[in-house]
Enzyme design. Structure first.
Site, PDB file in Angstrom:
ATOM      1  CG  ASP A  72      32.921  34.805  39.390  1.00 39.77           C
ATOM      2  OD1 ASP A  72      31.684  34.960  39.348  1.00 39.77           O
ATOM      3  OD2 ASP A  72      33.684  35.197  38.488  1.00 39.77           O
ATOM      4  NE  ARG A 109      46.773  35.472  40.264  1.00 44.53           N
ATOM      5  CZ  ARG A 109      46.000  36.411  40.752  1.00 44.53           C
ATOM      6  NH1 ARG A 109      46.216  36.871  41.982  1.00 44.53           N
ATOM      7  NH2 ARG A 109      45.006  36.921  40.056  1.00 44.53           N
ATOM      8  CG  ASP A 122      45.855  34.521  37.314  1.00 44.01           C
ATOM      9  OD1 ASP A 122      47.070  34.782  37.207  1.00 44.01           O
ATOM     10  OD2 ASP A 122      45.003  35.375  37.608  1.00 44.01           O
ATOM     11  CB  SER A 168      37.562  41.279  34.887  1.00 46.62           C
ATOM     12  OG  SER A 168      38.083  40.489  35.933  1.00 46.62           O
TER      13      SER A 168
END
Length: 406
Positions: free
Chosen positions: A16, A96, A125, A179
């Site tokens: 990705d 993050r 996110d 995922s």
């Protein structure tokens, strides 16, 4: 937004973000700088360098941030005993802000006018990356390709990759069963086979934790030593923050500890189901609670517990760099001045229990609580006045209620 000239991309080296790298180059004709963070996800990161170089990245940054991650983000959060919605140890959320911090810093160093990430428009996110970036540089441009492009299916992504000669691993040509996001604090598994919360998650989802049923049949003891609220040693051996969390992960994972099946409320409004594995974090939380039991004053501890849900929500929602989180952190850190000592945990088939704790800073007084003769340490007659004063308002309410009921 004007087309950027140079973009710093949060790059994993996976399909990705490789597609995003090429898309940025073709869509904007800009230079792309890649940034890959080692947060303890357990993957070899040098292939990301080779792939970014092959795809024409103008500069490549790969950094080992494990110590900074645990020292400056995980440990401060654990001083608060933070749990989102009472259960989630915030493993993805707390990573993050560090990634965003380095993105913005690298952008400044490289003279880039934008940063980019691979988060989708459905999740948390995107919010976390961008709130952190804007808090650190209000003038930065943030590009979120998943909200911009028309590559809306796995087939379109594969077609784009093939058109631009982006290597595709064989297992990426079919749909992955779920995922995964991972770092030193946790693994998070979502999507596909996990989307129906009415179905039990298959065992193969577990990444770093033994099934409790398969854990050793004998319990194991481990001692965690704290200084001012942070773990500094395991079984008497001083270790760095990242090394401590790594060791706790090994112990917790071996004994099937830290598995959570959670349906949570995302900040963007929807509910999602995830399987979280936080073996080391679960041990750390239990041990930290254990040492606070004897070193933290009741008023301070209860105040700290009362703000914890708000503190956890700020982290979950992406407000790590907000003034209110920093204000709460100052209060929390003040509370930890005497949270030093050692806790002994008993690990057994999915559970971690505090079984002993001791500290030179302890507030526990055996002389006051003993069932034997306390030699005058506590005068039980004092309790009568204490109870009468606290009962006064209750008596007044009861008398009022009797009076108006007639």
């Amino acid at each position: 937004m004007d087309a950027p000239k140079k973009v710093v991309l949060a790059y994993s080296g996976g399909l990705d973000t490789s597609i995003i790298l090429k898309w940025l180059q073709t869509e904007y004709g800009c230079d792309v700088v890649t940034f890959t963070a080692d947060l303890g996800q357990g993957e070899e990161l040098e292939p990301a360098r080779a792939k970014a170089k092959m795809m024409g990245a103008s500069a490549i940054h790969i950094e080992d941030l494990r110590e900074e991650f645990v020292r400056d983000f995980v440990f401060p959060m654990f001083r608060a005993n933070a749990l989102y919605e009472g259960l989630y140890l915030l493993g993805t959320s707390i990573a993050r802000p560090l990634i965003s911090k380095r993105l913005v810093e690298i952008a400044a160093d490289e003279g880039a006018d934008a940063v980019a990430h691979g988060a989708t428009g459905k999740g948390n996110d995107q919010v976390r990356f961008e709130l952190a970036a804007y808090a650190l540089n209000p003038d930065i441009k943030v590009i979120a390709p998943w909200r911009l492009w028309d590559l809306s299916s796995r087939t379109k992504l594969i077609d784009f990759a093939e058109k631009h000669q982006i290597p595709i691993a064989k297992d990426k040509r079919g749909e992955a069963p779920f995922s995964v996001d991972a770092n030193l604090l946790h693994t998070s598994s979502e999507g596909k086979v996990l989307e129906n919360p009415g179905e039990e998650a298959p065992d193969y989802v577990l990444q770093r934790t033994t099934r409790p049923e398969d854990a050793p049949d004998e319990a194991q003891m481990v001692e965690v030593t704290f200084e001012r609220g942070d773990a500094v040693a395991i079984d008497g051996e001083a270790m760095s923050p990242a090394t401590i969390l790594t060791r706790l992960n090994e112990l917790g994972g071996k004994h099937g500890i830290g598995i959570l099946d959670l349906v949570e409320n995302r900040f963007v409004g929807m509910k999602s189901r995830g399987i979280y594995e936080t073996p080391g974090g679960t041990l750390l939380l239990e041990a930290h609670r254990g040492i606070e039991q004897i070193t933290l004053d009741a008023g301070a501890g209860h105040l700290k517990d009362s703000i914890m849900p708000r503190y956890a929500e700020l982290i979950y929602n992406g407000f790590w760099f907000s003034p209110e989180r920093e204000m709460m952190q100052a209060l929390i850190d003040k509370s930890q001045e005497h949270v030093s000592g050692t806790v002994r945990l008993k690990l057994y088939k999915g559970s971690a229990r505090t079984v002993a704790r001791w500290s030179d800073h302890s507030l526990y007084s055996e002389a006051h609580v003993t069932f034997e003769d306390d030699a005058g340490a506590y005068d039980q007659r004092d309790a009568k006045g204490f109870i009468h004063l606290n009962a006064l308002r209750l008596k007044l309410v009861a008398n009022r209620n009797k009076r108006v009921a007639k």
